[in-house]
Motif scaffolding. Structure first.
Motif, short mmCIF file in Angstrom:
data_model
loop_
_atom_site.label_atom_id
_atom_site.label_comp_id
_atom_site.label_asym_id
_atom_site.label_seq_id
_atom_site.Cartn_x
_atom_site.Cartn_y
_atom_site.Cartn_z
N GLY A 277 5.40 1.14 -2.90
CA GLY A 277 4.12 0.61 -2.22
C GLY A 277 4.35 -0.82 -1.57
O GLY A 277 4.07 -1.12 -0.47
N VAL A 278 5.10 -1.56 -2.46
CA VAL A 278 5.53 -2.97 -2.05
C VAL A 278 6.28 -3.05 -0.97
O VAL A 278 6.13 -3.74 -0.15
CB VAL A 278 5.96 -3.67 -3.30
CG1 VAL A 278 6.41 -5.03 -2.77
CG2 VAL A 278 4.75 -3.93 -4.44
N MET A 279 7.29 -2.05 -1.22
CA MET A 279 8.41 -1.92 -0.06
C MET A 279 7.64 -1.43 1.35
O MET A 279 7.92 -2.28 2.38
CB MET A 279 9.19 -0.82 -0.29
CG MET A 279 10.26 -1.15 -1.44
SD MET A 279 11.26 0.39 -2.01
CE MET A 279 11.82 -0.29 -3.56
N ALA A 301 13.54 7.64 -10.05
CA ALA A 301 13.98 8.92 -9.37
C ALA A 301 12.96 9.71 -8.89
O ALA A 301 11.87 9.74 -9.23
CB ALA A 301 14.60 9.75 -10.53
N GLY A 302 13.26 10.18 -7.68
CA GLY A 302 12.27 10.80 -6.91
C GLY A 302 11.18 10.05 -6.19
O GLY A 302 10.47 10.41 -5.08
N ALA A 303 11.09 8.88 -6.39
CA ALA A 303 10.15 7.87 -5.62
C ALA A 303 10.75 8.03 -4.12
O ALA A 303 11.77 7.98 -4.04
CB ALA A 303 10.09 6.59 -6.05
N GLU A 304 9.86 7.74 -3.03
CA GLU A 304 10.21 7.70 -1.82
C GLU A 304 9.29 6.66 -1.11
O GLU A 304 8.11 6.36 -1.43
CB GLU A 304 10.18 9.13 -1.15
CG GLU A 304 10.87 10.22 -1.53
CD GLU A 304 10.76 11.40 -0.99
OE1 GLU A 304 11.75 12.27 -1.45
OE2 GLU A 304 9.78 11.66 -0.25
N ILE A 305 9.81 6.01 -0.13
CA ILE A 305 9.15 5.08 0.67
C ILE A 305 8.66 5.85 2.06
O ILE A 305 9.32 6.85 2.39
CB ILE A 305 9.91 3.77 1.05
CG1 ILE A 305 11.43 4.34 1.93
CG2 ILE A 305 10.34 2.96 0.21
CD1 ILE A 305 11.96 3.15 2.29
N SER A 306 7.62 5.44 2.65
CA SER A 306 6.92 5.95 3.72
C SER A 306 6.50 4.98 4.81
O SER A 306 5.87 3.85 3.98
CB SER A 306 6.11 6.96 3.48
OG SER A 306 5.03 6.41 2.81
N THR A 307 6.46 5.01 6.12
CA THR A 307 5.47 4.26 6.77
C THR A 307 5.25 5.02 8.23
O THR A 307 6.10 6.04 8.20
CB THR A 307 6.19 3.03 7.24
OG1 THR A 307 5.44 2.01 8.05
CG2 THR A 307 7.61 3.26 7.90
#
Ligand SMILES: NC(=O)C1=CN([C@@H]2O[C@H](COP(=O)(O)OP(=O)(O)OC[C@H]3O[C@@H](n4cnc5c(N)ncnc54)[C@H](OP(=O)(O)O)[C@@H]3O)[C@@H](O)[C@H]2O)C=CC1
Ligand SMILES: N[C@@H](CCC(=O)N[C@@H](CSC=O)C(=O)NCC(=O)O)C(=O)O
Ligand SMILES: [Zn+2]
Ligand SMILES: [Zn+2]
Length: 380
Positions: A277-279, A301-307
């Motif tokens: 979320g910070v990313m 592991a498994g976490a993803e970034i989105s925007t």
């Protein structure tokens, strides 16, 4: 009596399973094979990434294993074909090796090296085997270093000789955190004088980004951290502003705040938290048209970034950084000289010291929030 060619019995902090404290054990360390080096580790830092893998959230995390990747020591023996270091050299361990021969090393575009990454990611030496045993069981290597052992074996491309005048309880910290942050600011981001930047996370990495930004004569150096106690640290390293995102007025987001503080957005932002979320906030706080956000933090592991794609369509750049973009064998000797000449801070990061037998205290320190770096003395 020389130990070259013989198995060495020594102490190490062993992680038998995820989520459990490390156990100080007597282990056996086999002699180095061809193109390998056995190092007597003098000091090691404890990095958040060690804790990340110990937690079980690392996609590559396997057990039982000897962690540690921020270490310095003295070469005890070398295997056949080793020419880059010799017995007695003071070395820094490199979890990002540099073979100087692979497509990555020859590309001129990255500091990543592909030569041994596949076996390294499985906790094995390049020949697919381990040099560590304990109570008859094989122990895995970690990030090609395993510096939580009094003796460890590394590939010859994973060590670099440095000036022996530099104390090893300092040079060990150049093996990861300090170099990562400093390199992210000076190598990867290429900050120009007057650029406005925001750094999310004022731990070892974030504080070292600050020192790189100060060297690059950045304009505003805004540090964002949820822990108000980190403001003092940020100021000490040269931040111009500190924002705690949990204390903003209702309805004001950290992105709103940073855009307002920088007349439209930051020229560069850095994630030094590993929080996806910070990313996203770091990217969206970048200036439209040219702002660049550098991801340094390691996410589970498994976490993803989105925007929204629109954020990128309108010119923002999202990129990552490993070990500060630094090519270890080529650049570490110079970084050690920079430290000796007072150009890079290292001493200021050391907040805790422990003997090997108390290494679990270093992990507890890290979670307490007042620890920037703990240094472990391996032979006490
Ligand atoms: N890419 C690379 O080459 C490298 C990546 N790393 C990764 O970088 C990250 C930082 O490492 P390190 O500095 O040692 O870690 P630290 O835990 O020392 O620092 C993280 C900082 O971020 C703060 N923080 C946590 N959550 C938030 C949030 N939501 N918003 C703002 N601040 C927050 C923490 O505060 P608090 O103390 O209160 O929790 C802490 O001050 C880790 O994920 C690590 O694995 C590390 C080395 C190299
Ligand atoms: N095994 C992890 C990898 C996490 C990661 O990104 N590691 C960083 C170094 S973190 C040091 O403290 C890195 O440089 N990665 C480059 C690489 O080649 O691994 C996972 O799978 O998440
Ligand atoms: Zn690290
Ligand atoms: Zn290579």
């Amino acid at each position: 009596m020389s130990t070259a060619g013989k198995t060495i019995t020594c102490k190490a902090a062993v992680a038998w399973e995820a989520g459990k404290d490390l156990s100080i054990e007597t282990i056996e360390v086999a002699p180095p094979k061809a193109h390998e080096v056995r190092v007597k580790i003098a000091y090691t830092g404890v990095c958040h990434t060690d804790a990340f893998t110990l937690s079980g959230k690392d996609a590559e995390g396997e057990f039982p294993v000897i962690f540690g990747h921020e270490g310095a020591g003295i070469v005890e023996s070398i295997g056949e074909g080793v020419t880059s270091v010799k017995v007695g050299d003071h070395v820094v361990c490199l979890y990002t090796p540099e073979c100087k021969e692979c497509k990555f090393c020859k590309s001129g575009k990255t500091n990543l090296c592909g030569k041994i990454r596949a076996t390294q990611g499985k906790g094995l030496m390049p020949d697919g085997t381990s040099r560590f045993t304990c109570k008859g069981k094989k122990l895995l290597h970690y990030m090609g270093c395993s510096t939580f052992s009094q003796y460890t074996v590394l590939a010859d491309i994973s060590v670099v000789a440095v000036d022996p005048k530099a104390p090893m309880d300092r040079t060990c910290l150049l093996g990861c955190g300090i170099t990562t942050g400093y390199g992210a600011a000076t190598n990867t981001a290429k900050i120009s004088p007057g650029d406005n930047i925001a750094i999310f996370g004022a731990g070892c990495i974030g504080l070292s980004v600050i020192q790189g930004a100060v060297e690059r004569k950045a304009g505003k150096i805004i540090v964002v951290d949820i822990n108000d106690d980190k403001k003092e640290w940020a100021d000490k390293f040269g931040a111009t502003d500190f924002v705690n995102p949990t204390k903003l007025p209702a309805g004001v987001t950290i992105v709103d705040k940073l855009v307002e503080m920088t007349d439209g957005g930051c020229d560069f932002t850095f994630d030094c938290t590993g929080n996806v979320g910070v990313m996203r906030n770091a990217l969206e706080a970048c200036h439209k048209g040219w702002g660049e956000s550098i991801v340094i933090g390691v996410a589970p592991a498994g976490a993803e970034i989105s925007t929204r794609p629109f954020q990128l369509v309108t010119g923002r750049v999202w990129k990552g950084c490993a070990f500060g973009g630094v090519k270890g064998r080529s650049q570490m000797p110079g970084l050690v000289q920079d430290y000796l000449q007072g150009k890079i801070k290292v001493d200021e990061f050391i907040t805790h010291r422990h003997p090997l037998e108390d290494i679990n205290d270093a992990f507890h320190d890290m979670h307490a929030g007042d620890c920037i770096r703990a240094v472990i003395t391996m032979d006490e």
